[in-house]
Design an enzyme around this catalytic site. Structure first.
Site, short mmCIF file in Angstrom:
data_model
loop_
_atom_site.label_atom_id
_atom_site.label_comp_id
_atom_site.label_asym_id
_atom_site.label_seq_id
_atom_site.Cartn_x
_atom_site.Cartn_y
_atom_site.Cartn_z
N GLU A 176 11.21 -1.95 12.08
CA GLU A 176 11.03 -1.02 10.97
C GLU A 176 9.93 -0.04 11.42
OE1 GLU A 176 9.63 -2.88 7.36
OE2 GLU A 176 10.74 -1.45 6.15
N TRP A 182 0.81 -1.22 0.00
CA TRP A 182 0.00 0.00 0.00
C TRP A 182 0.85 1.28 0.00
CZ3 TRP A 182 1.56 2.74 4.12
CH2 TRP A 182 2.07 2.04 5.22
N ASN A 183 2.14 1.16 0.31
CA ASN A 183 2.89 2.42 0.49
C ASN A 183 3.26 3.08 -0.84
OD1 ASN A 183 4.82 0.47 -0.08
ND2 ASN A 183 6.33 1.26 1.37
N PRO A 188 -3.45 -6.21 -5.57
CA PRO A 188 -3.01 -5.00 -4.86
C PRO A 188 -3.37 -5.07 -3.38
CG PRO A 188 -5.03 -4.56 -6.09
CD PRO A 188 -4.68 -6.00 -6.36
N ALA A 189 -2.73 -4.25 -2.58
CA ALA A 189 -3.04 -4.19 -1.15
C ALA A 189 -4.50 -3.77 -0.95
CB ALA A 189 -2.11 -3.19 -0.48
N CYS A 249 10.21 1.22 2.75
CA CYS A 249 11.14 0.17 3.22
C CYS A 249 12.57 0.68 3.27
CB CYS A 249 11.09 -1.02 2.27
SG CYS A 249 9.47 -1.72 2.12
N GLU A 297 14.75 -5.20 -8.66
CA GLU A 297 13.73 -4.52 -9.47
C GLU A 297 14.34 -3.26 -10.04
OE1 GLU A 297 10.44 -4.42 -6.49
OE2 GLU A 297 9.55 -5.87 -7.86
N GLU A 312 10.89 -8.52 -1.99
CA GLU A 312 11.44 -7.23 -1.53
C GLU A 312 10.78 -6.99 -0.17
OE1 GLU A 312 11.53 -3.83 -0.42
OE2 GLU A 312 10.68 -2.99 -2.27
N LEU A 313 11.55 -7.30 0.89
CA LEU A 313 10.95 -7.37 2.23
C LEU A 313 11.39 -6.18 3.09
CD1 LEU A 313 11.41 -11.24 2.63
CD2 LEU A 313 9.52 -9.98 1.61
C1 SIN Z 1 9.55 0.53 -0.86
O1 SIN Z 1 9.24 1.15 0.15
O2 SIN Z 1 9.40 -0.69 -0.92
C2 SIN Z 1 10.11 1.14 -2.11
C3 SIN Z 1 10.50 2.51 -2.04
C4 SIN Z 1 11.22 3.01 -3.26
O3 SIN Z 1 11.17 2.44 -4.36
O4 SIN Z 1 11.88 3.99 -3.09
#
Ligand code: SIN
Length: 485
Positions: free
Chosen positions: A387, A156-157, A181-182, A290, A464, A256-257
């Site tokens: 986190e 969702w972010n 999607p979230a 993240c 990615e 991607e955790l």
């Molecule tokens: C993320 O929070 O997973 C990705 C952030 C980004 O691509 O900068």
């Protein structure tokens, strides 16, 4: 929410080129995190609907893969152009369902579109190899072929860019894809499907399955033998579970955790630049990325100056409704997120931390958190091992390079790290010693389409963006030709 193109606001699933309700007829509400108002009710797909989407992707994939790469590239290019043409609507939709300030939402749409543009170009470059044979009559050719049907489970972010950075390379490689999607942010995903259809991406090649039943739908995507790859962005805990679920069909995986990024400032750093980098890294998306700086380590010699300047910078950040142009920090995504962040702050205070708040929001709203920094931070505090995902910047004091490297590498995660310093030898030593997939050196902003984004250790694997982003959707086949006499 007033869009110029109302067609972008879709509430049904997009499967096999058709807009569809859930077989059960169920729907779920999508709310604006700022005021909790319901923006739309969206189709709540179940396992049977997900199976339909898998089948549609399975049927569509061979013809898509058989197209000349230039044709796939052309469709992606049109999709990219449509995203930019609809930038304002996509950004508003994103801010309404996710909360981030409009300026950041516009930035995310450009970022999301840039993956589509990049992989439209990469589509033509899935080169194979010719290897000198191991015998006089043998020839060896290596092909790179699409992995097949892909499932993507997205967070969702970044409701737009985290989708395009999976979908665009998958489509470029010749895969068909199903996106789940979230639950908090399905509207951006559905708007992307509207534009993908308009761009000429054929039915079944790109499917979006909104759901409020992630376990049921996720179970189909991970369990189906027709799905050959899963790409997931989200927490380490969920990533582990998905990995277990994918073991049965031995799927190719990209995970991607979570991260726990150290942000290190050495005594010889440009302090002003380091503070600007820390603000950019820490407070982007209200701290909900993240790769946000999670632990700020500042060397003793400049600790007081850094803290002073950071307090001033935080004080300038305006908190409020993301739709207001002057706002720099929007609401957190939901009540659970607020509870988590306030709990971390309470624990820090109980363990001796001092909290220095910036400017409080002008209004009473439990989702709006005042940005702050925590001094006297120690590794014993929960926020050092968690986190944070909120606008809280803990600042730790360190004395030596060895000490800070030990602290930085002491966590299970290994996504992004940052440091500021000027000494060239130190820069090389620290860059090499940090156990992270990405390192920002004298910058707090590392995200770009052209570089391989991803982590090590408990932050997952797979990349990615960049040239490497395509690899994740290709498999290698070697042909051994005999009797060449
Ligand atoms: C993320 O929070 O997973 C990705 C952030 C980004 O691509 O900068």
């Amino acid at each position: 929410m007033k869009l110029q193109n109302n067609h972008l606001l879709q509430t049904q699933a997009y499967i096999n080129g058709q807009w569809q309700d859930a077989a059960s007829g169920a729907t779920f509400p999508v709310r604006n995190p700022y005021d909790d108002k319901v923006l739309a009710r969206v189709a709540d797909l179940g396992a049977a609907d997900a199976e339909k989407a898998v089948l549609a992707a399975h049927r569509a994939q061979p013809a898509w893969a058989a197209l000349p790469a230039g044709d796939r590239a052309g469709a992606l290019r049109r999709w990219y152009e449509l995203m930019l043409e609809n930038l304002e609507d996509l950004a508003l939709l994103l801010t309404c369902e996710q909360g981030k300030p409009l300026a950041e939402a516009r930035g995310e749409i450009r970022y999301g579109a840039s993956f589509v543009e990049w992989f439209a170009e990469e589509a033509r470059r899935a080169y194979g190899e010719v290897i000198p044979g191991h015998a006089a009559d043998k020839r060896i050719v290596v092909l790179r072929q699409p992995v097949g049907v892909v499932a993507a489970i997205t967070p969702w972010n970044f409701p737009n860019a985290m989708i395009t950075r999976k979908v665009a390379p998958a489509l470029a490689a010749g895969c068909a894809i199903i996106v789940k999607p979230a639950q908090d942010t399905p509207l951006s995903a559905l708007a992307l499907a509207v534009l993908a259809a308009a761009a000429g991406i054929p039915p079944g090649v790109f499917n979006v399955v909104p759901t409020n039943q992630p376990r049921a739908v996720g179970g189909v995507l991970t369990g189906s033998a027709l799905v050959r790859k899963l790409s997931f962005t989200g927490s380490t805990a969920v990533g582990r579970e998905l990995m277990r679920q994918c073991a049965g069909t031995v799927k190719k995986l990209s995970l991607e955790l979570g991260g726990n990024a150290p942000f290190i400032v050495f005594d010889d750093a440009d302090v002003e630049a380091a503070v600007a980098g820390a603000v950019a890294s820490k407070f982007r998306n209200a701290g909900q990325t993240c790769v946000c700086a999670n632990r700020l380590f500042v060397q003793a010699g400049i600790y007081p100056e850094f803290v002073d300047r950071l307090r001033t910078a935080i004080n300038a950040l305006r908190v409020g409704d993301g739709r207001a142009e002057e706002v720099a920090i929007g609401p957190l995504i939901n009540d659970a997120a607020v509870e988590k962040v306030t709990g971390l702050l309470q624990d820090a205070v109980a363990k001796g931390g001092s909290v220095h708040y910036g400017k409080a929001p002008a209004e009473e709203n439990p989702r709006l958190l005042t940005p702050c920094l925590v001094t006297e931070a120690t590794p014993a505090m929960d926020l050092a091992a968690t986190e944070i995902f909120g606008p809280v910047a803990p600042v730790f004091k360190f004395r030596t390079e060895a000490e800070v490297l030990q602290l930085a590498n002491s966590v299970p995660e290994g996504l992004a790290a940052y440091f500021y310093g000027r000494d060239y030898a130190l820069i090389w030593r620290v860059a090499e010693a940090l156990e992270y997939g990405m390192v920002g050196i004298n910058t707090g902003m590392i995200s770009t389409t052209v570089a391989p984004f991803g982590g090590v250790k408990a932050s997952g694997f797979g990349r990615e963006g960049g040239r490497q982003g395509m690899e994740e959707y290709l498999v290698t086949k070697y042909l051994c030709w005999g009797e060449v006499k």
